[in-house]
Design an enzyme around this catalytic site. Sequence first.
Site, PDB file in Angstrom:
ATOM      1  N   ARG A 106      24.569  23.562  27.698  1.00  9.79           N
ATOM      2  CA  ARG A 106      23.719  22.730  28.099  1.00  9.79           C
ATOM      3  C   ARG A 106      21.943  22.092  27.922  1.00  9.79           C
ATOM      4  O   ARG A 106      22.185  21.197  28.096  1.00  9.79           O
ATOM      5  CB  ARG A 106      23.791  22.456  29.795  1.00  9.79           C
ATOM      6  CG  ARG A 106      23.580  22.126  31.125  1.00  9.79           C
ATOM      7  CD  ARG A 106      23.656  20.329  30.333  1.00  9.79           C
ATOM      8  NE  ARG A 106      24.955  19.953  30.069  1.00  9.79           N
ATOM      9  CZ  ARG A 106      25.887  18.744  29.457  1.00  9.79           C
ATOM     10  NH1 ARG A 106      24.811  18.376  28.949  1.00  9.79           N
ATOM     11  NH2 ARG A 106      26.879  19.231  28.771  1.00  9.79           N
ATOM     12  N   LYS A 141       3.861   6.683  31.125  1.00  6.64           N
ATOM     13  CA  LYS A 141       4.796   6.745  32.396  1.00  6.64           C
ATOM     14  C   LYS A 141       6.005   7.604  31.449  1.00  6.64           C
ATOM     15  O   LYS A 141       7.423   7.682  31.349  1.00  6.64           O
ATOM     16  CB  LYS A 141       6.027   5.583  32.594  1.00  6.64           C
ATOM     17  CG  LYS A 141       4.737   4.748  33.324  1.00  6.64           C
ATOM     18  CD  LYS A 141       4.796   3.282  33.833  1.00  6.64           C
ATOM     19  CE  LYS A 141       4.157   2.267  34.304  1.00  6.64           C
ATOM     20  NZ  LYS A 141       4.816   1.349  34.028  1.00  6.64           N
ATOM     21  N   LYS A 173      -7.823  -0.506  34.201  1.00  2.00           N
ATOM     22  CA  LYS A 173      -7.012  -1.481  33.959  1.00  2.00           C
ATOM     23  C   LYS A 173      -7.163  -1.866  35.790  1.00  2.00           C
ATOM     24  O   LYS A 173      -8.451  -2.049  35.754  1.00  2.00           O
ATOM     25  CB  LYS A 173      -5.878  -0.324  35.032  1.00  2.00           C
ATOM     26  CG  LYS A 173      -5.297   0.507  33.353  1.00  2.00           C
ATOM     27  CD  LYS A 173      -3.801   0.757  34.160  1.00  2.00           C
ATOM     28  CE  LYS A 173      -2.567   0.345  34.324  1.00  2.00           C
ATOM     29  NZ  LYS A 173      -1.951  -0.387  33.625  1.00  2.00           N
ATOM     30  N   GLU A 203      -6.995  -4.351  30.981  1.00  2.00           N
ATOM     31  CA  GLU A 203      -6.173  -4.914  31.263  1.00  2.00           C
ATOM     32  C   GLU A 203      -6.295  -6.297  31.961  1.00  2.00           C
ATOM     33  O   GLU A 203      -7.678  -6.302  33.274  1.00  2.00           O
ATOM     34  CB  GLU A 203      -5.354  -4.097  32.231  1.00  2.00           C
ATOM     35  CG  GLU A 203      -3.493  -5.265  32.727  1.00  2.00           C
ATOM     36  CD  GLU A 203      -3.412  -3.728  33.391  1.00  2.00           C
ATOM     37  OE1 GLU A 203      -3.376  -4.417  34.561  1.00  2.00           O
ATOM     38  OE2 GLU A 203      -2.823  -3.059  33.414  1.00  2.00           O
ATOM     39  N   ASP A 224      -1.727  -8.379  30.455  1.00  2.00           N
ATOM     40  CA  ASP A 224       0.260  -7.507  30.841  1.00  2.00           C
ATOM     41  C   ASP A 224       0.438  -9.512  31.698  1.00  2.00           C
ATOM     42  O   ASP A 224      -0.075  -9.790  32.960  1.00  2.00           O
ATOM     43  CB  ASP A 224      -1.002  -7.382  32.351  1.00  2.00           C
ATOM     44  CG  ASP A 224       0.310  -6.202  33.535  1.00  2.00           C
ATOM     45  OD1 ASP A 224       0.905  -5.991  32.722  1.00  2.00           O
ATOM     46  OD2 ASP A 224       0.488  -6.477  34.279  1.00  2.00           O
TER      47      ASP A 224
END
Length: 286
Positions: A106, A141, A173, A203, A224
């Site tokens: 597994r 992420k 950002k 950004e 973006d």
Amino acid sequence: MSKIPLPALPDVMIEPVIRMALLEDLGRAGDITSDSIIGPDICTRVVFSSREYGVVSGLDFARLAFSLIDQRVKFEPVLTDGEDVEPGTVLAEASGSARSILTAERVALNFLGRLSGIASSTATIAKAISHTKAKIACTRKTTPGLRFAEKYAVRSGGGSNHRFGLDDAILIKDNHIAIAGGVGVAISRAKKMAGHLIKIEVEVDNLHQLKEALEFQPDAVLLDNMSPQMLREAVRMIDGRLIAEASGRINKDTAPAIAEAGVDIISAGWLTHSSKVLDIGLDFVE
């Protein structure tokens, strides 16, 4: 020009996460199912086969799952990471103690399926934009503790990696800009802190912010959620002076138009946080 083989990750990087996964599965008493049903001297041979189209990644992760349980289990890859597969393609074979193989099965399949799924998703986008100069890249992420593995899978699928953490590049950002008080002041402060090897990316959400950013000469801009038309104008404004990255609404259908706008990089967080696992089975041969 021949394709450069994907460099393998050293076992010393892979082993800790495999060991953690095995300990999680073994719990407090080990594999009581296999130990109670299968005799200690029973040996077998199994094959790992893909049940759908995709790209394989994570073969060394599967190998280590078996070797950490039983070094006598022989794991033989048939393919290498980064190769295309179709239903029925054999990826690898394993032979040895049936108990050991069942105990590690597994964990080996979890890593192999997960990483192959990421590689397959990446390859889908990479192929969709292959007629352009743009490259597909992942983001931060990622699954906690598995970033290095998932970013490796992106490379297996023909993609490239964005920064690995908060410490290897400066990415300014929208929230940084809002708190700092503007694009220009944020870039200026970053330049005072950054060493000569640290890149600075900012950004921007619109062309007005881009114009301001260009005046302060960052190394890259993250465009973006811009439409292809706006991206084309942004690329014209940048005029090759720095790296142009696009993000937002990236999938195999939207990626070509975004890439055709002339950007250098397309980034997508879902590659590592939402890719579908590639269906891989383990079948007993004898």
